[in-house]
Design a protein around this motif. Structure first.
Motif, PDB file in Angstrom:
ATOM      1  N   GLU A 216       8.985  11.397   0.790  1.00 47.57           N
ATOM      2  CA  GLU A 216       9.454  10.100   0.281  1.00 47.57           C
ATOM      3  C   GLU A 216       9.360  10.054  -1.238  1.00 47.57           C
ATOM      4  O   GLU A 216      10.284   9.599  -1.915  1.00 47.57           O
ATOM      5  N   ALA A 217       8.269  10.539  -1.788  1.00 44.63           N
ATOM      6  CA  ALA A 217       8.082  10.530  -3.243  1.00 44.63           C
ATOM      7  C   ALA A 217       9.107  11.433  -3.930  1.00 44.63           C
ATOM      8  O   ALA A 217       9.654  11.069  -4.978  1.00 44.63           O
TER       9      ALA A 217
ATOM     10  N   ALA B 243      -1.223  17.120  -2.042  1.00 43.30           N
ATOM     11  CA  ALA B 243      -1.543  16.655  -0.690  1.00 43.30           C
ATOM     12  C   ALA B 243      -3.030  16.315  -0.561  1.00 43.30           C
ATOM     13  O   ALA B 243      -3.391  15.271  -0.008  1.00 43.30           O
ATOM     14  N   ALA B 244      -3.887  17.190  -1.080  1.00 46.80           N
ATOM     15  CA  ALA B 244      -5.336  16.947  -1.013  1.00 46.80           C
ATOM     16  C   ALA B 244      -5.713  15.672  -1.774  1.00 46.80           C
ATOM     17  O   ALA B 244      -6.556  14.888  -1.306  1.00 46.80           O
ATOM     18  N   ALA B 245      -5.085  15.444  -2.910  1.00 46.57           N
ATOM     19  CA  ALA B 245      -5.367  14.235  -3.691  1.00 46.57           C
ATOM     20  C   ALA B 245      -4.952  12.984  -2.918  1.00 46.57           C
ATOM     21  O   ALA B 245      -5.678  11.982  -2.907  1.00 46.57           O
ATOM     22  N   LEU B 246      -3.813  13.050  -2.258  1.00 44.86           N
ATOM     23  CA  LEU B 246      -3.344  11.892  -1.487  1.00 44.86           C
ATOM     24  C   LEU B 246      -4.232  11.627  -0.276  1.00 44.86           C
ATOM     25  O   LEU B 246      -4.522  10.470   0.048  1.00 44.86           O
TER      26      LEU B 246
ATOM     27  N   ALA C 215       0.138  14.647   8.543  1.00 44.20           N
ATOM     28  CA  ALA C 215       1.543  14.315   8.805  1.00 44.20           C
ATOM     29  C   ALA C 215       2.013  13.184   7.889  1.00 44.20           C
ATOM     30  O   ALA C 215       3.133  13.212   7.362  1.00 44.20           O
ATOM     31  N   ALA C 216       1.154  12.200   7.686  1.00 47.65           N
ATOM     32  CA  ALA C 216       1.502  11.079   6.807  1.00 47.65           C
ATOM     33  C   ALA C 216       1.660  11.555   5.370  1.00 47.65           C
ATOM     34  O   ALA C 216       2.541  11.073   4.644  1.00 47.65           O
TER      35      ALA C 216
ATOM     36  N   ALA D  13       0.839  -1.205   0.000  1.00 43.04           N
ATOM     37  CA  ALA D  13       0.000   0.000   0.000  1.00 43.04           C
ATOM     38  C   ALA D  13       0.869   1.249   0.000  1.00 43.04           C
ATOM     39  O   ALA D  13       0.600   2.203  -0.728  1.00 43.04           O
ATOM     40  N   GLN D  14       1.925   1.233   0.813  1.00 48.58           N
ATOM     41  CA  GLN D  14       2.816   2.392   0.861  1.00 48.58           C
ATOM     42  C   GLN D  14       3.534   2.583  -0.473  1.00 48.58           C
ATOM     43  O   GLN D  14       3.720   3.705  -0.929  1.00 48.58           O
TER      44      GLN D  14
END
Length: 152
Positions: free
Chosen positions: A73-74, A53-56, A65-66, A23-24
């Protein structure tokens, strides 16, 4: 050296051990693809990062925070990658046509985030849609849907 980087990405993204790792990996791949459009016009804009961010958050039901960690990370994975191909391959392997359509719509949202569509952003979205095997009609439908959602 290039082979080492490719094998690292393949191992990290495609052969994740458990469901949480898989998943990550999909989350990182999706974030990297979204960020690629924000880079297309040679500047990552704060509004574009907010749309990413909103899409994620919307797609993966993540906390703020995630999402910040995921974007970091991306960005790191994307800088190490020689191409988008490993990310696109992972999405192709794991996503349905509806999920791919949602990614293309999010790409359009990122492109329009700063109030203008750059020709390089549009080209990048077209290229990604082709590599995700999204039909041209769905590419256009995603664009028109996002434009209609943003219309006053």
């Amino acid at each position: 050296m290039l082979g080492g980087i490719k094998s690292f990405l393949k191992e990290r993204l495609h052969h994740a051990a458990g469901p949480a790792d898989r998943a990550q990996a999909l989350q990182v791949a999706t974030a990297a693809i979204l960020l690629e459009v924000s880079r297309a016009d040679f500047e990552i804009d704060e509004q574009e990062l907010e749309v990413v961010a909103a899409a994620l958050v919307r797609t993966f039901s993540l906390e703020e925070a995630a999402v910040r960690e995921l974007i970091a990370e991306a960005l790191e994975q994307d800088e190490e990658a020689l191409s988008l191909y490993p990310f696109l391959q992972l999405v192709n392997d794991r996503c349905s046509p509806e999920e791919k359509f949602a990614i293309i719509a999010d790409l359009w949202r990122v492109a329009y985030a700063d109030g203008r569509l750059d020709k390089y952003e549009e080209y990048q979205i077209r290229r990604i849609a082709d590599l995700l095997y999204v039909p041209h009609s769905e590419f256009i439908r995603a664009k028109l849907t996002v434009r209609a959602d943003d219309a006053p």
